[in-house]
Design a protein around this motif. Structure first.
Motif, mmCIF file in Angstrom:
data_model
loop_
_atom_site.group_PDB
_atom_site.id
_atom_site.type_symbol
_atom_site.label_atom_id
_atom_site.label_comp_id
_atom_site.label_asym_id
_atom_site.label_seq_id
_atom_site.Cartn_x
_atom_site.Cartn_y
_atom_site.Cartn_z
ATOM 1 N N HIS A 177 0.831 -1.210 0.000
ATOM 2 C CA HIS A 177 0.000 0.000 0.000
ATOM 3 C C HIS A 177 0.866 1.261 0.000
ATOM 4 O O HIS A 177 0.559 2.243 -0.683
ATOM 5 C CB HIS A 177 -0.917 -0.010 1.227
ATOM 6 C CG HIS A 177 -1.924 1.083 1.204
ATOM 7 N ND1 HIS A 177 -3.029 1.051 0.384
ATOM 8 C CD2 HIS A 177 -1.980 2.272 1.855
ATOM 9 C CE1 HIS A 177 -3.723 2.165 0.550
ATOM 10 N NE2 HIS A 177 -3.102 2.916 1.435
ATOM 11 N N SER A 182 -1.125 7.774 -5.155
ATOM 12 C CA SER A 182 -2.570 7.942 -4.983
ATOM 13 C C SER A 182 -3.202 7.886 -6.372
ATOM 14 O O SER A 182 -2.617 8.345 -7.370
ATOM 15 C CB SER A 182 -2.896 9.211 -4.211
ATOM 16 O OG SER A 182 -2.541 10.297 -4.961
ATOM 17 N N TYR A 206 -9.786 -3.756 4.428
ATOM 18 C CA TYR A 206 -8.857 -2.883 3.689
ATOM 19 C C TYR A 206 -9.453 -2.541 2.318
ATOM 20 O O TYR A 206 -9.496 -1.375 1.925
ATOM 21 C CB TYR A 206 -7.510 -3.605 3.539
ATOM 22 C CG TYR A 206 -6.586 -2.997 2.514
ATOM 23 C CD1 TYR A 206 -5.897 -1.815 2.793
ATOM 24 C CD2 TYR A 206 -6.395 -3.595 1.265
ATOM 25 C CE1 TYR A 206 -5.045 -1.252 1.847
ATOM 26 C CE2 TYR A 206 -5.540 -3.037 0.324
ATOM 27 C CZ TYR A 206 -4.876 -1.866 0.619
ATOM 28 O OH TYR A 206 -4.036 -1.300 -0.320
ATOM 29 N N ASN A 209 -12.411 -0.078 2.815
ATOM 30 C CA ASN A 209 -12.264 1.213 3.504
ATOM 31 C C ASN A 209 -11.053 2.033 3.100
ATOM 32 O O ASN A 209 -11.094 3.249 3.132
ATOM 33 C CB ASN A 209 -12.197 0.990 5.023
ATOM 34 C CG ASN A 209 -13.453 0.295 5.513
ATOM 35 O OD1 ASN A 209 -14.545 0.665 5.108
ATOM 36 N ND2 ASN A 209 -13.291 -0.720 6.340
ATOM 37 N N GLU A 210 -9.973 1.362 2.747
ATOM 38 C CA GLU A 210 -8.734 2.115 2.486
ATOM 39 C C GLU A 210 -8.548 2.443 1.018
ATOM 40 O O GLU A 210 -7.831 3.374 0.675
ATOM 41 C CB GLU A 210 -7.507 1.317 2.986
ATOM 42 C CG GLU A 210 -7.558 0.959 4.455
ATOM 43 C CD GLU A 210 -7.586 2.169 5.378
ATOM 44 O OE1 GLU A 210 -6.953 3.192 5.036
ATOM 45 O OE2 GLU A 210 -8.267 2.111 6.422
ATOM 46 N N VAL A 211 -9.134 1.624 0.157
ATOM 47 C CA VAL A 211 -8.955 1.810 -1.292
ATOM 48 C C VAL A 211 -10.326 1.667 -1.964
ATOM 49 O O VAL A 211 -11.312 1.337 -1.298
ATOM 50 C CB VAL A 211 -7.979 0.742 -1.867
ATOM 51 C CG1 VAL A 211 -6.574 0.946 -1.355
ATOM 52 C CG2 VAL A 211 -8.459 -0.671 -1.562
ATOM 53 N N SER A 212 -10.378 1.910 -3.264
ATOM 54 C CA SER A 212 -11.634 1.677 -3.994
ATOM 55 C C SER A 212 -11.516 0.345 -4.717
ATOM 56 O O SER A 212 -10.787 0.237 -5.718
ATOM 57 C CB SER A 212 -11.878 2.781 -5.017
ATOM 58 O OG SER A 212 -12.079 3.995 -4.364
ATOM 59 N N ASN A 240 -5.979 3.204 -5.597
ATOM 60 C CA ASN A 240 -5.586 3.795 -4.323
ATOM 61 C C ASN A 240 -6.268 5.147 -4.111
ATOM 62 O O ASN A 240 -5.658 6.207 -4.289
ATOM 63 C CB ASN A 240 -4.063 3.953 -4.260
ATOM 64 C CG ASN A 240 -3.617 4.418 -2.891
ATOM 65 O OD1 ASN A 240 -4.370 4.317 -1.921
ATOM 66 N ND2 ASN A 240 -2.399 4.931 -2.804
ATOM 67 N N LYS A 241 -7.547 5.083 -3.808
ATOM 68 C CA LYS A 241 -8.265 6.281 -3.355
ATOM 69 C C LYS A 241 -9.416 5.811 -2.478
ATOM 70 O O LYS A 241 -9.927 4.693 -2.647
ATOM 71 C CB LYS A 241 -8.752 7.131 -4.535
ATOM 72 C CG LYS A 241 -9.827 6.521 -5.388
ATOM 73 C CD LYS A 241 -10.364 7.572 -6.348
ATOM 74 C CE LYS A 241 -11.575 7.038 -7.046
ATOM 75 N NZ LYS A 241 -12.649 7.799 -7.315
ATOM 76 N N LYS A 242 -9.814 6.631 -1.541
ATOM 77 C CA LYS A 242 -10.907 6.247 -0.648
ATOM 78 C C LYS A 242 -12.182 6.087 -1.466
ATOM 79 O O LYS A 242 -12.400 6.837 -2.428
ATOM 80 C CB LYS A 242 -11.111 7.326 0.424
ATOM 81 C CG LYS A 242 -9.944 7.450 1.389
ATOM 82 C CD LYS A 242 -10.074 6.501 2.556
ATOM 83 C CE LYS A 242 -8.905 6.694 3.514
ATOM 84 N NZ LYS A 242 -8.819 5.658 4.528
ATOM 85 N N ASP A 244 -16.010 6.247 -2.917
ATOM 86 C CA ASP A 244 -17.116 7.215 -2.862
ATOM 87 C C ASP A 244 -18.222 6.628 -1.998
ATOM 88 O O ASP A 244 -18.266 5.422 -1.742
ATOM 89 C CB ASP A 244 -17.695 7.452 -4.268
ATOM 90 C CG ASP A 244 -16.633 7.999 -5.191
ATOM 91 O OD1 ASP A 244 -15.713 8.663 -4.686
ATOM 92 O OD2 ASP A 244 -16.714 7.724 -6.410
ATOM 93 N N HIS A 247 -20.188 3.647 -3.592
ATOM 94 C CA HIS A 247 -19.255 2.858 -4.401
ATOM 95 C C HIS A 247 -19.820 1.466 -4.751
ATOM 96 O O HIS A 247 -20.414 0.797 -3.909
ATOM 97 C CB HIS A 247 -17.932 2.709 -3.646
ATOM 98 C CG HIS A 247 -16.894 2.017 -4.443
ATOM 99 N ND1 HIS A 247 -16.365 2.557 -5.600
ATOM 100 C CD2 HIS A 247 -16.299 0.809 -4.295
ATOM 101 C CE1 HIS A 247 -15.494 1.719 -6.110
ATOM 102 N NE2 HIS A 247 -15.434 0.639 -5.335
#
Ligand SMILES: C[S@@+](CC[C@H](N)C(=O)[O-])C[C@H]1O[C@@H](n2cnc3c(N)ncnc32)[C@H](O)[C@@H]1O
Length: 463
Positions: A177, A182, A206, A209-212, A240-242, A244, A247
Motif C-alpha cells: 500500500h 494515490s 482494507y 475502507n482504504e482503497v476503492s 488507491n483512493k478512498k 465514494d 461505491h
C-alpha cells in the motif's frame, strides 16, 4: 529495443528449467507458482483499461519471479513511450540470477531482495501507479519467525490488522500500500479463500475502507484452462483512493476476465454486510430474515484441541497411580466412537457416569508454581518436554504449553464428525450432558446465544 516475443520465449524456458530443479516442497516454502502467460496478459489488459489515459506507467511487481507480468506489460504497451519505470523484487536467486540476465537490456530494475524488508519510497514521485503481483502463497506456519514484524508493519502501512492465520500474501498486499501512488491501480492474483475465511476479514476491510475496490474475478473450477492452483484463485483490481459514498464493485465469475460467464455490480454496503463474498456474483445478496435462526439461541464451538490427546487425556486410575493432582484436570468425554447413547449422567462430583472416566490436564499455573506445589505433575511435564509434546505446533503456540483453551462445559454436544450409517447418511448425534465434562474437538458444543434477543431489541437488523 528489446524483442518481447523472443524474451518471453526464453522466459518460459527459464521458468520450466527452474521448476525442474526444485521440489514441490521447496516451491511451497517460498510460494513459487508462476502465472501462465495467457492469464498474465488478461490480467494486465484489464488493469490498463482502469488506468487514466495518457499517464506514463510506473510498474512494480513485489514478487516478480521471472517476470511474467513485466513481459505481459511489454507485450501490451510500447515500452519506450509508455513505461516511465519498472521495478521488481525477488527473494530467490534461483529465479533472480537468470531473470536479471534475461531483462538486463530492458528498463526493468530487478532487485534481488526480500520485499517485506525493503523500506517503501517516501516521495509520491518515487511511488508506482501500476502494481501487479502474484504474491507468494506461503501458509502462516511457514512465516512463524516473521509474523510479529509483519503484523506491526501491515497495520502501519494499510491499517490491516491480520490474524496469526493469515498467509504471506496478505502481508504483501498490506505492505505494498505504501508503494502505491494515490489513484494508482493494483492487481493481486491471490487465493480466493480470503473472501470467506475469518483471517480474510482484515483484507476485506482494507479493500472496502482504504482503497476503492474495482473488480474481483474468480475462475470456474470446472473450467480446465488453468491448473489446480489457479482455479481457487481470485484476481482483485483496486485503485488507491478512498471509496465514494455509493461505491459499487464488479464481481465476475467463470469464462475469461474479458468475457466472464457471470457479472454483477454490488454496493460496498452489501459487501460490508456479507461474510462470504464467494457467493457473488452467481448468487444475489442474502435476504435478511426476520424469523429467528439457530444462531440466535445457540453459539456453536468445536471442542478443545489438546495437541496430543494421548499425553493430555488420562483415566482416573492413571492420574491416581502417577500421583497427579486431580484439581489440575477437567473431566472430558471420550470420542464419539466410545460414547454410546444420547445422554450423559453425572455423579455427585459432576464427573460423567462413564467407564472409564477421562480427565484432561488443564493447568494454568506457571511452571515454577507447579514445581513447588505439585512435584509429580512437574515430573510429568518434564516427560512432555523430553518426548516432544511441548514442542508440538499447537502446544508451542499456547502461553503455557500445558494449559488448554478456555471452554466451559455445555448441556449439548454434537458428534459432527460422525461416521455414515448403513444408508450412507452422516450420523449427527446430539448428546444431552448433565455432567461437567468438556469435549475434545471430535465433538462440538452448543451454548446459549444472545443474537436473537439483541437483534430484536435493537430492531436494527430486522429489515
Ligand atoms: C507466486 S510466485 C509469482 C512469480 C511471478 N510474479 C509470476 O507471476 O509468475 C511468487 C514469487 O515471489 C517470490 N518471493 C517469495 N517471498 C518473497 C519475498 N519475501 N520477497 C520477494 N519475493 C519473494 C518467490 O520466490 C516467487 O518467485
Amino acid at each position: 529495443m528489446i524483442c518481447i516475443e523472443e524474451i518471453e520465449a526464453q522466459r518460459q524456458i527459464i521458468q520450466r528449467e527452474i521448476y525442474l530443479l526444485k521440489t514441490q516442497e521447496q516451491r511451497n516454502i517460498l510460494g513459487q507458482f508462476s502465472t501462465p502467460t495467457i492469464l498474465a496478459n488478461d490480467i494486465l489488459r484489464n488493469a490498463l483499461k482502469l488506468m487514466p489515459t495518457g499517464e506514463k506507467i510506473r510498474f512494480l511487481d513485489p514478487a516478480i519471479g521471472t517476470g511474467a507480468f513485466f513481459s505481459a506489460l511489454n507485450n501490451n504497451v510500447c515500452s519506450s513511450t509508455c513505461i516511465e519505470s519498472a521495478t521488481g523484487y525477488e527473494i530467490d536467486e534461483h529465479y533472480g540470477k537468470p531473470a536479471l540476465a534475461l531483462w538486463s537490456k530492458s528498463i526493468l530494475d530487478y532487485q534481488l531482495n526480500d520485499f517485506t524488508k525493503v523500506p517503501s519510497p517516501l516521495n509520491e514521485s518515487e511511488k508506482f501507479n501500476l502494481i501487479i503481483c502474484n504474491p507468494p502463497y506461503v501458509r502462516h506456519h511457514h512465516i512463524n519467525g516473521q509474523k510479529e514484524r509483519l503484523h506491526v508493519e501491515a497495520i502501519a502501512a494499510a491499517h490491516m490488522k491480520l490474524s496469526g492465520l493469515a498467509g504471506l500474501y496478505c502481508y504483501f498486499m498490506a505492505l505494498s500500500h505504501r508503494w502505491m501512488r494515490s489513484n494508482g491501480i493494483a492487481v493481486w492474483l491471490i487465493p480466493s479463500e480470503f473472501m470467506d475465511v475469518n483471517y480474510g476479514r482484515a483484507v476485506k476491510e482494507y479493500l472496502l475502507n482504504e482503497v476503492s475496490l474495482l473488480q474481483i474475478h474468480r475462475f470456474d473450477p470446472k473450467d480446465a484452462q488453468f491448473d489446480d492452483a489457479l482455479v481457487s484463485s481470485a484476481v482483485v483490481w483496486f485503485q488507491n483512493k478512498k471509496p465514494d459514498l455509493n461505491h459499487q464493485v464488479k464481481f465476475t465469475y467463470g469464462g475469461s476476465i474479458e468475457s466472464p460467464a457471470h457479472e454483477k455490480m454490488f454496493s460496498a454496503g452489501t459487501l460490508e454486510n456479507e461474510n462470504k463474498w464467494s457467493r457473488f456474483p452467481v448468487s444475489n445478496e442474502r435476504e435478511v430474515l426476520i424469523t429467528p435462526r439457530l444462531s440466535d439461541f445457540f453459539s456453536v464451538k468445536r471442542g478443545i484441541a489438546t495437541g496430543d490427546n494421548k499425553y493430555f487425556i488420562l483415566t482416573k486410575s492413571d492420574i491416581e497411580s502417577k500421583g497427579l493432582p486431580i484439581s489440575q484436570f477437567k473431566p472430558i468425554l471420550p470420542s464419539p466412537r466410545h460414547l454410546s447413547g444420547i445422554e450423559v449422567e453425572s455423579d455427585d462430583l459432576g464427573y460423567p457416569e462413564i467407564d472409564p472416566q477421562l480427565f484432561v490436564l488443564d493447568c494454568k499455573l506457571a511452571i515454577s508454581e507447579v514445581k513447588q506445589l505439585y512435584p509429580e505433575l512437574y515430573a510429568y511435564l518434564q516427560i512432555g518436554i523430553r518426548t516432544g509434546v511441548a514442542n508440538r505446533y499447537l502446544c508451542k503456540s499456547r502461553k503455557l504449553w500445558y494449559a488448554q483453551e478456555n471452554r466451559a462445559e455445555s448441556h449439548f454436544y454434537c458428534t459432527y464428525m460422525g461416521r455414515s450409517n448403513k444408508n450412507g447418511k452422516k450420523s449427527f448425534r446430539f448428546i444431552l450432558n448433565h455432567s461437567q465434562a468438556i469435549v475434545a474437538n471430535s465433538l462440538s458444543k452448543a451454548g446459549s446465544g444472545g443474537g436473537y434477543r439483541q437483534r430484536f431489541r435493537n430492531g436494527s437488523n430486522i429489515l
